[in-house]
Enzyme design. Structure first.
Site, mmCIF file in Angstrom:
data_model
loop_
_atom_site.group_PDB
_atom_site.id
_atom_site.type_symbol
_atom_site.label_atom_id
_atom_site.label_comp_id
_atom_site.label_asym_id
_atom_site.label_seq_id
_atom_site.Cartn_x
_atom_site.Cartn_y
_atom_site.Cartn_z
ATOM 1 N N GLY A 16 -86.728 56.402 9.100
ATOM 2 C CA GLY A 16 -88.112 56.274 8.421
ATOM 3 C C GLY A 16 -88.438 55.373 7.406
ATOM 4 O O GLY A 16 -89.420 55.541 6.653
ATOM 5 N N MET A 95 -87.761 56.471 19.077
ATOM 6 C CA MET A 95 -86.720 55.899 20.155
ATOM 7 C C MET A 95 -87.018 56.671 21.453
ATOM 8 O O MET A 95 -85.670 57.215 21.894
ATOM 9 C CB MET A 95 -85.317 55.855 19.559
ATOM 10 C CG MET A 95 -85.130 55.239 18.379
ATOM 11 S SD MET A 95 -85.454 53.327 18.529
ATOM 12 C CE MET A 95 -84.955 52.813 16.930
ATOM 13 N N ILE A 97 -89.253 56.500 25.244
ATOM 14 C CA ILE A 97 -90.211 55.531 25.874
ATOM 15 C C ILE A 97 -91.142 56.505 26.482
ATOM 16 O O ILE A 97 -90.889 57.642 26.878
ATOM 17 C CB ILE A 97 -89.836 54.586 27.004
ATOM 18 C CG1 ILE A 97 -88.934 53.323 26.470
ATOM 19 C CG2 ILE A 97 -90.889 54.222 27.949
ATOM 20 C CD1 ILE A 97 -88.309 52.473 27.453
ATOM 21 N N HIS A 114 -91.979 46.355 16.407
ATOM 22 C CA HIS A 114 -90.768 46.109 17.353
ATOM 23 C C HIS A 114 -90.088 45.255 16.393
ATOM 24 O O HIS A 114 -90.616 44.127 16.088
ATOM 25 C CB HIS A 114 -90.932 45.483 18.604
ATOM 26 C CG HIS A 114 -89.805 45.315 19.561
ATOM 27 N ND1 HIS A 114 -88.903 46.475 20.057
ATOM 28 C CD2 HIS A 114 -89.250 44.417 19.896
ATOM 29 C CE1 HIS A 114 -87.908 45.937 20.642
ATOM 30 N NE2 HIS A 114 -87.978 44.367 20.419
HETATM 31 C C1 GAR Z 1 -87.037 49.354 13.070
HETATM 32 O O1 GAR Z 1 -86.353 48.440 12.947
HETATM 33 C C2 GAR Z 1 -87.977 49.521 14.133
HETATM 34 O O2 GAR Z 1 -88.696 48.078 14.385
HETATM 35 C C3 GAR Z 1 -86.927 49.528 15.385
HETATM 36 O O3 GAR Z 1 -86.402 50.703 14.729
HETATM 37 C C4 GAR Z 1 -86.036 50.682 13.562
HETATM 38 C C5 GAR Z 1 -86.482 52.010 12.535
HETATM 39 O O4 GAR Z 1 -86.266 52.053 11.575
HETATM 40 N N1 GAR Z 1 -87.790 50.074 16.691
HETATM 41 C C6 GAR Z 1 -87.426 49.799 17.772
HETATM 42 O O5 GAR Z 1 -86.608 49.133 17.975
HETATM 43 C C7 GAR Z 1 -88.448 50.079 18.915
HETATM 44 N N2 GAR Z 1 -88.282 49.508 19.948
HETATM 45 P P1 GAR Z 1 -86.973 53.020 10.497
HETATM 46 O O6 GAR Z 1 -86.522 54.453 11.006
HETATM 47 O O7 GAR Z 1 -86.225 52.838 9.131
HETATM 48 O O8 GAR Z 1 -88.302 52.647 10.105
#
Ligand code: GAR
Length: 203
Positions: A16, A95, A97, A114
């Site tokens: 998050g 995470m 779809i 992304h």
């Molecule tokens: C982030 O890097 C986001 O861009 C990626 O997951 C991470 C979540 O981090 N999302 C994807 O890969 C979606 N396809 P967070 O929970 O610390 O924000």
């Protein structure tokens, strides 16, 4: 009377940090056209839930293993979003779809961050650290982040904002992920939330 702020829901699965960036941006007055009303997690142990709690934001957990089918999972998400009168859905490390059944209900009302420059390293199977592993494997010298609208094509919706980030010699997936987050994601996502919220309240 027109709304003064769009009601924003942030959907999360993990740490998050992007949620935190939005929370901090609202506090700092960078986001003024929207307000975070709700955090939804599809993982009951996501640290993002703690971040919501610390910020005094309502949270809900919706689990696929509880709802059963994908259709039931998406129905539960929709009911939850409706209960909080959500105008804008932000996928911040969510995470899973979402199918066309879900996305078609919220045209130009769902955005996603992304961790690459779409159309590189995106689509089904490209998420989290895996994106950076693939970028390093390919040997690209520049990567970055993208915020885009979500439609029925994974990572295929209209691009809202992008920012490039250099790949440095000796980068590991972890160091690259950290730089992409710090230099791009945590800036782009709040900026996009403000842009789209401003459009929604002007409608
Ligand atoms: C982030 O890097 C986001 O861009 C990626 O997951 C991470 C979540 O981090 N999302 C994807 O890969 C979606 N396809 P967070 O929970 O610390 O924000």
């Amino acid at each position: 009377m027109a709304k003064t702020k769009a009601n924003v829901a942030v959907l999360v699965s993990g740490g998050g940090t992007n949620l935190q960036a939005i929370i901090d941006a609202e506090k700092a007055g960078i986001i003024t056209s929207g307000t975070i009303k709700l955090v939804i997690s599809n993982n009951e142990s996501a640290y993002a839930l703690q971040r919501a709690k610390d910020a005094g934001i309502a949270s809900e957990v919706v689990l696929r293993k509880v709802t059963g089918s994908q259709a039931a999972f998406e129905k539960k998400l929709m009911e939850t979003l409706a209960a909080y009168e959500i105008d804008l859905i932000v996928l911040a490390g969510f995470m899973t779809i979402l199918t066309a059944d879900f996305t078609s209900h919220y045209k130009n009302r769902i955005i996603n961050v992304h961790p690459s420059l779409i159309p590189s390293f995106c689509g089904q199977g490209f998420y989290g650290l895996k994106v950076h592993e693939e970028a390093l494997k390919k040997g690209v010298k520049v990567t970055g982040a993208t915020v885009h609208f979500v439609n029925e094509i994974p990572d295929g919706g209209e691009i809202i904002l992008q920012k490039a980030v250099d790949v440095l010699d000796g980068d590991t997936p972890e160091t690259l992920q950290k730089r992409v987050m710090e230099e791009a994601e945590w800036k782009l996502l709040p900026a996009a939330v403000e842009m789209v919220s401003a459009k929604i309240i002007a409608e």
